[in-house]
Design a protein around this motif. Structure first.
Motif, short mmCIF file in Angstrom:
data_model
loop_
_atom_site.label_atom_id
_atom_site.label_comp_id
_atom_site.label_asym_id
_atom_site.label_seq_id
_atom_site.Cartn_x
_atom_site.Cartn_y
_atom_site.Cartn_z
N ASN A 37 -27.14 -10.52 26.04
CA ASN A 37 -27.72 -9.34 26.68
C ASN A 37 -27.10 -9.10 28.05
O ASN A 37 -26.81 -7.96 28.42
CB ASN A 37 -29.24 -9.49 26.82
CG ASN A 37 -29.96 -9.21 25.51
OD1 ASN A 37 -29.37 -8.69 24.56
ND2 ASN A 37 -31.24 -9.56 25.45
N ALA A 41 -24.85 -6.00 29.31
CA ALA A 41 -25.25 -5.20 30.48
C ALA A 41 -24.15 -5.15 31.52
O ALA A 41 -24.37 -4.72 32.64
CB ALA A 41 -26.53 -5.78 31.09
N ASP A 62 -28.55 -12.39 35.81
CA ASP A 62 -27.27 -11.69 35.77
C ASP A 62 -27.21 -10.58 36.82
O ASP A 62 -28.22 -10.21 37.41
CB ASP A 62 -26.99 -11.15 34.35
CG ASP A 62 -27.87 -9.97 33.96
OD1 ASP A 62 -28.03 -9.02 34.76
OD2 ASP A 62 -28.39 -9.99 32.82
N THR A 81 -33.67 -0.97 20.96
CA THR A 81 -32.35 -1.27 21.48
C THR A 81 -31.76 -0.05 22.13
O THR A 81 -32.00 1.08 21.71
CB THR A 81 -31.40 -1.78 20.36
OG1 THR A 81 -30.11 -2.02 20.93
CG2 THR A 81 -31.28 -0.80 19.22
N SER A 82 -31.02 -0.29 23.21
CA SER A 82 -30.38 0.82 23.90
C SER A 82 -28.91 0.89 23.51
O SER A 82 -28.16 1.67 24.03
CB SER A 82 -30.51 0.59 25.40
OG SER A 82 -29.90 -0.64 25.73
N LYS A 83 -28.52 -0.01 22.58
CA LYS A 83 -27.09 -0.14 22.32
C LYS A 83 -26.67 0.71 21.14
O LYS A 83 -26.91 0.38 19.99
CB LYS A 83 -26.75 -1.61 22.09
CG LYS A 83 -27.02 -2.39 23.36
CD LYS A 83 -27.13 -3.86 23.14
CE LYS A 83 -27.74 -4.50 24.38
NZ LYS A 83 -28.03 -5.92 24.19
N PHE A 98 -27.52 -5.47 18.87
CA PHE A 98 -27.70 -4.13 18.29
C PHE A 98 -28.96 -4.07 17.44
O PHE A 98 -29.40 -3.03 17.02
CB PHE A 98 -26.48 -3.71 17.46
CG PHE A 98 -26.13 -4.73 16.41
CD1 PHE A 98 -26.76 -4.72 15.18
CD2 PHE A 98 -25.18 -5.70 16.67
CE1 PHE A 98 -26.46 -5.67 14.23
CE2 PHE A 98 -24.87 -6.66 15.72
CZ PHE A 98 -25.51 -6.64 14.50
N ARG A 99 -29.55 -5.23 17.22
CA ARG A 99 -30.70 -5.24 16.34
C ARG A 99 -32.02 -5.01 17.04
O ARG A 99 -33.02 -4.69 16.42
CB ARG A 99 -30.76 -6.58 15.58
CG ARG A 99 -29.57 -6.82 14.70
CD ARG A 99 -29.48 -8.28 14.30
NE ARG A 99 -30.55 -8.64 13.40
CZ ARG A 99 -30.41 -8.81 12.08
NH1 ARG A 99 -29.23 -8.63 11.54
NH2 ARG A 99 -31.42 -9.15 11.34
N GLY A 100 -32.00 -5.19 18.37
CA GLY A 100 -33.23 -5.01 19.13
C GLY A 100 -34.33 -5.95 18.71
O GLY A 100 -35.51 -5.62 18.72
N LEU A 103 -35.53 -9.97 22.13
CA LEU A 103 -36.62 -10.08 23.12
C LEU A 103 -37.98 -10.04 22.45
O LEU A 103 -38.88 -10.79 22.82
CB LEU A 103 -36.49 -8.98 24.17
CG LEU A 103 -35.29 -9.13 25.13
CD1 LEU A 103 -35.27 -8.01 26.16
CD2 LEU A 103 -35.30 -10.49 25.82
P1 ADP Z 1 -30.47 -5.91 21.47
O1 ADP Z 1 -29.67 -6.76 22.39
O2 ADP Z 1 -30.16 -6.17 20.04
O3 ADP Z 1 -30.42 -4.47 21.82
P2 ADP Z 1 -32.69 -7.30 22.62
O4 ADP Z 1 -34.05 -7.56 22.12
O5 ADP Z 1 -31.84 -8.49 22.91
O6 ADP Z 1 -31.98 -6.35 21.59
O7 ADP Z 1 -32.81 -6.43 23.93
C1 ADP Z 1 -33.50 -5.22 23.88
C2 ADP Z 1 -33.02 -4.26 24.95
O8 ADP Z 1 -33.37 -4.74 26.25
C3 ADP Z 1 -31.52 -4.09 24.98
O9 ADP Z 1 -31.08 -3.13 24.08
C4 ADP Z 1 -31.28 -3.67 26.43
O10 ADP Z 1 -31.48 -2.30 26.56
C5 ADP Z 1 -32.38 -4.37 27.18
N1 ADP Z 1 -31.90 -5.60 27.84
C6 ADP Z 1 -32.16 -6.86 27.46
N2 ADP Z 1 -31.60 -7.76 28.31
C7 ADP Z 1 -30.97 -7.04 29.25
C8 ADP Z 1 -30.19 -7.39 30.42
N3 ADP Z 1 -29.95 -8.66 30.77
N4 ADP Z 1 -29.70 -6.37 31.17
C9 ADP Z 1 -29.92 -5.08 30.83
N5 ADP Z 1 -30.63 -4.71 29.74
C10 ADP Z 1 -31.16 -5.66 28.95
#
Ligand code: ADP
Ligand code: MG
Length: 623
Positions: A37, A41, A62, A81-83, A98-100, A103
């Motif tokens: 992540n 970012a 980070d 997910t924002s990706k 990419f799977r969201g 977390l």
């Molecule tokens: P994914 O990585 O598959 O999108 P995650 O559950 O790992 O799903 O994270 C969910 C969302 O939280 C990410 O898409 C991102 O937008 C945000 N995010 C998580 N960790 C960070 C980080 N260290 N810096 C910025 N955004 C983060």
């Protein structure tokens, strides 16, 4: 009556816990997801702290672009997910996540706290989450970037917690993952702490420097660069010289678009390019990244994303083999290199001995070089050795067939003596040029002078290498290697050999055998490969098939490789054969025309070179 098989939609929380079972298997998975992540970012500085192997605490900091307040609330929802996935060009890597799911999964099995501040914001936001409870969001003063705390992993899933291994083992998983990140992303500063102990703190640097920092000087100084590209993919990184191959697979790093992957097939592709350079059961070191258009691969195979699917795996397999093969062929693998490299750090080590003080030992070869290295009279040391006291008789009459029973050392010390007697073969008539002579030692080795010093060649291994390469070319139909027999011969094959011969028929024919089946099990051979020694035509085919069976028991390799190796082993001149000067010259000339003259098809060295600087150093001529 109550309905029994009613389908229920699982509450979010349960769904998350189930997903967590896949995404978060151990503390290491959390570390991996969080660091990914951070990388996604755009962070350039990532710090990871773990306590009790991550069971108590995993803390990742980070300096990436952070998360906005509204996204922060969403981030721990499943499939948030924002990706976005867009088509990018080859060079660009897609995001790791990419799977969201990460977390959300972590939030269901641990206490999770995320603090984040985006560049433009005056202050950041802190989200505190506890399984089954409503999360709390509050403002916080902090630097730009994101900080994630994962506490008491699996505290609410005792079965999972129990399933974890010892702290040491779990920590090892984490550090392996951190090492992978560190070596494949030398552009990022990584800091890694275990409890209060700094494991590493590496600033951005060149890839090779990063490898040295993380994996050590020993490995970094024994690497061969790999650079290969075509229209479809790019393969870059390093492979280790055969001497740093290990019994375990710990030194094998394979990445796809900078994502660590596991692939038995691709691992085998690399191994098989190395095959003839390595001893049985040893595993080559490699650190390779395949850059491929993300549209060609399916990374969405496993929640942990270690395994990937390729549209055309065979293609990548072949490309890897080529990339590694080319890198190996380009590199000079004579042992001389090994010795030279250590020039930087003197390879000698003082070891105390029984009598007078200490002896000096070459750390690489293990041999005793001398007594005290500096103030010892080397001549007197040597003259006390029996082999040098003996006054050998080098006259031609006594050593028939020009087979001189003298050691390389004798030769060095008595060079003039031998030259005067005009032994060996003259390849240069100009008297001012150094004489190129070949002399055979114990009907086994051939010695000759080179520009840099002198070298020793194993006659059987050398011939094997020459024939192996010829055979491979013949099998691949690059040239015709067949010679007709004046008198066709008949051979009989038992059932299993018959099957084998059938299986290999095409390749055997390309190799140069022409045969027909006269009756069940009986073959008439009309032609054999050119280098089959006269007199051994009859047993050649049977011998090769026998050898083939033996080889396939010993090592895994492709049929063609094996056939070529079996042929070369059977047809090569043997140890114990006396060679004429011309034969030796021809052998060495042909050897140096090989693509890979330095190792025989079984991985043993063919050539050992002694350079003048190396000799000077060993003789204590430090000038
Ligand atoms: P994914 O990585 O598959 O999108 P995650 O559950 O790992 O799903 O994270 C969910 C969302 O939280 C990410 O898409 C991102 O937008 C945000 N995010 C998580 N960790 C960070 C980080 N260290 N810096 C910025 N955004 C983060
Ligand atoms: Mg993620």
């Amino acid at each position: 009556m109550e309905e029994k098989n009613k389908i229920l939609i699982l509450p979010d929380f349960i769904a998350n816990q189930i997903a967590a079972g896949e995404v978060v298997q151990r503390p290491e998975s959390v570390v991996k997801e969080l660091v990914e992540n951070s990388l996604d970012a755009g962070a350039t500085d990532i710090a990871v702290f773990v306590k009790t192997a991550g069971k108590q605490l995993i803390h990742v900091v980070d300096n990436g672009f952070g998360i906005s307040k509204s996204d922060l609330e969403l981030s721990i929802r499943r499939h948030a997910t924002s990706k976005l996935v867009t088509a990018e060009d080859l060079e660009e890597i897609r995001t790791y996540g990419f799977r969201g799911e990460a977390l959300a999964s972590i939030a269901s099995v641990a206490f999770l706290e995320i603090r984040s501040k985006q560049n433009d914001d005056v202050h950041g936001w802190k989200l505190v989450s506890e399984p089954m409870k409503k999360e709390v969001l509050s403002p916080i003063n902090m630097d730009n970037g994101t900080q994630v705390f994962v506490k008491n992993l699996f505290f609410n899933v005792p079965a999972r917690r129990k399933f974890l291994k010892s702290d040491l083992t779990e920590f090892r998983y984490i550090s392996d993952t951190m090492i992978k990140f560190a070596v494949i992303r030398p552009d990022i500063r990584f800091t890694f702490y275990d409890n209060e102990n700094l494991i590493f703190d590496v600033s951005p640097s060149e890839p090779i420097k990063r490898i040295e920092n993380i994996l050590g000087k020993n490995i970094a100084s024994s690497l061969i660069p790999v650079e290969y590209s075509n229209d479809v993919l790019k393969i870059s990184g390093f492979i280790g010289e055969p001497l740093i191959a290990k019994q375990s697979k710990s030194g094998q790093y394979l990445f796809l678009n900078q994502r660590s992957i596991v692939s038995k097939a691709l691992n085998y592709a690399i191994f098989s390019s190395f095959e003839h350079l390595l001893e049985k059961k040893s595993h080559p070191f490699y650190l390779l990244n395949i850059t491929l258009d993300p549209r060609q691969v399916d990374v969405n195979v496993h929640p942990q994303k270690h395994e990937v699917k390729f549209e055309d795996e065979k293609y990548i397999y072949n490309a890897l083999m080529k990339a590694v093969g080319q890198a190996l062929a380009k590199s000079n693998l004579t042992p001389e290199i090994v010795l030279n490299k250590q020039d930087i750090e003197a390879p000698f080590s003082k070891v105390s001995s029984d009598d007078d003080g200490f002896i000096v030992v070459n750390k690489i070869t293990g041999e005793v070089v001398s007594g005290q290295q500096n103030n010892v009279d080397h001549r007197s040391k040597f003259s006390s050795q029996p082999s040098f006291q003996k006054n050998k008789d080098y006259s031609l009459e006594k050593s028939e067939n020009k087979n001189f029973d003298i050691s390389a050392f004798d030769f060095m010390f008595n060079k003039k003596n031998i030259e005067n007697q005009n032994l060996g073969v003259l390849t240069s008539s100009e008297s001012e040029k150094p004489l190129h002579m070949y002399w055979q030692v114990h009907k086994k080795y051939i010695c000759t002078q080179t520009d840099k010093g002198f070298l020793i060649v194993d006659q059987h291994a050398a011939h094997e290498r020459i024939l192996y390469e010829k055979a491979l070319k013949a099998i691949n139909k690059e040239f015709s290697y067949s010679q007709d027999l004046l008198f066709p011969i008949e051979v009989e094959l038992d059932a299993s050999r018959r099957l084998l011969a059938k299986e290999l028929e095409k390749d055997i024919i390309n190799l140069g055998f022409v045969f027909e089946e006269v009756s069940n099990g009986k073959l008439k051979i009309n032609a054999v490969p050119l280098d089959v020694m006269s007199g051994s035509e009859a047993e050649s085919l049977v011998g090769i098939l026998e050898q083939y069976e033996e080889e396939s028991r010993l090592r895994e390799s492709t049929a063609r490789d094996n056939l070529a190796a079996s042929f070369s082993c059977k047809a090569a001149i043997k140890t114990g054969k006396v060679l004429s000067g011309d034969e030796m010259k021809k052998l060495i000339d042909e050897l140096f025309n090989c693509a890979m003259p330095y190792v025989c098809p079984h991985g043993r060295p063919v050539i050992i070179e002694f350079t003048i600087p190396e000799l000077d150093r060993r003789f204590g001529r430090m000038d």
